[in-house]
Every structure is written in structure tokens, then in C-alpha cells.
Design a protein around this motif. Structure first.
Motif, short mmCIF file in Angstrom:
data_model
loop_
_atom_site.label_atom_id
_atom_site.label_comp_id
_atom_site.label_asym_id
_atom_site.label_seq_id
_atom_site.Cartn_x
_atom_site.Cartn_y
_atom_site.Cartn_z
N ASP A 37 0.83 -1.21 0.00
CA ASP A 37 0.00 0.00 0.00
C ASP A 37 0.86 1.25 0.00
O ASP A 37 0.55 2.22 -0.68
CB ASP A 37 -0.93 0.03 1.22
N SER A 38 1.95 1.25 0.77
CA SER A 38 2.79 2.45 0.84
C SER A 38 3.40 2.78 -0.52
O SER A 38 3.54 3.95 -0.87
CB SER A 38 3.88 2.29 1.90
N ARG A 56 2.06 1.99 -3.51
CA ARG A 56 0.97 2.49 -4.35
C ARG A 56 0.63 3.93 -3.99
O ARG A 56 0.48 4.79 -4.86
CB ARG A 56 -0.27 1.60 -4.18
N LEU A 57 0.55 4.23 -2.69
CA LEU A 57 0.21 5.58 -2.25
C LEU A 57 1.33 6.56 -2.58
O LEU A 57 1.07 7.72 -2.94
CB LEU A 57 -0.10 5.60 -0.76
N GLN A 92 0.10 7.61 3.19
CA GLN A 92 1.25 6.85 2.75
C GLN A 92 2.16 6.52 3.94
O GLN A 92 2.62 5.39 4.09
CB GLN A 92 2.01 7.62 1.66
N ALA A 140 0.55 3.85 6.13
CA ALA A 140 0.66 2.53 5.49
C ALA A 140 2.08 1.98 5.66
O ALA A 140 2.27 0.81 5.96
CB ALA A 140 0.28 2.61 4.01
N GLU A 142 3.34 -1.43 7.61
CA GLU A 142 4.19 -2.44 6.96
C GLU A 142 5.46 -2.69 7.77
O GLU A 142 5.90 -3.83 7.90
CB GLU A 142 4.53 -1.99 5.54
#
Length: 129
Positions: free
Chosen positions: A29-30, A32-33, A88, A91, A95
Motif C-alpha cells: 500500500d505504501s 501504491r500511495l 502513505q 501505510a 508495513e
């Protein structure tokens, strides 16, 4: 009998579909963001230093941001930049927590931003030039 042999032979030539990617292989996710944030920031066009800002991105295991990106107030919604950067970083923290990742724990300070050749860029310490 010949039909059975033909269908077995054809079945052996068929290519099975590749297996679905496991969850661990999917994009974080990080990441992608961060890509969305880069797209929102765009070229960070500017005509003066007053239009340039920085935004904290990512996270370190010991706390604080992983770094800073420059962006321009010229045509960019600052509230959206800040909100997406917060998402971001959150996320990235999740992680890090889930993976047990470590960092160097060095303090990452805001370098500031300047308009250089019509683009906002983060300032570089004199020693690093």
C-alpha cells in the motif's frame, strides 16, 4: 482409442494459467500511495521559492519520516498532498510493524525546498553537493 490418445496429447500441450500472485508479492500500500503522491505532485512547476514546499513521506521504524519531497503550491492542492502523504506514511508504518523491519534511527530533517530551473526541489546540504 486414437481419439483418447489425441485428447491426452493435446491436453499435455495446453498451458495452464499462471498461479495467482500470493498476497506477499502484491504491491505494498505504501508503494501504491507513494506513486499516487508523486502523480499528484507532478512536475512541481514554480516561478519563485515562495511556491515551493516540502512534505514528509514514509516512515522509519524508530519514528519520524523516511524523507521529504518537494511540491509546488502552483496548481497543486496542498490539503490533498498532506492527506495523501499522511496515508502513505501510515501505510508504511503498518508495513514496518508487520515485518519487524529496522531502520538506522537517524533523524531525517526537513531540507526545505527551492525553485530551481522552474521546478521545486528539496534543498541539498552544502556538504552533499
Amino acid at each position: 482409442m486414437a481419439a483418447l490418445c489425441c485428447s491426452l496429447a493435446l491436453g499435455a500441450c495446453a498451458h495452464p494459467e499462471p498461479p495467482a500472485r500470493p498476497a506477499s508479492a502484491t504491491e505494498a500500500d505504501s508503494v501504491r500511495l507513494a506513486r499516487e503522491l508523486r502523480a499528484l505532485i507532478g512536475t512541481a512547476s514554480c516561478t519563485s521559492d515562495a511556491q515551493c514546499r516540502t512534505v514528509a513521506v514514509g516512515a522509519k521504524a524508530c519514528g519520524g519520516p523516511a524523507g521529504y519531497w518537494a511540491w509546488s503550491t502552483l496548481g497543486t492542492d496542498g490539503e490533498r498532498v498532506q492527506a495523501l502523504a499522511r496515508r502513505q506514511a501510515e501505510a508504511h508504518r503498518r508495513e514496518i510493524d508487520a515485518s519487524g523491519m529496522r531502520s538506522n534511527c537517524a533523524l531525517t530533517t526537513d531540507p526545505g525546498a527551492a525553485c530551481v530551473a522552474g521546478r521545486c526541489t528539496t534543498a541539498t546540504p552544502a556538504a552533499a553537493r
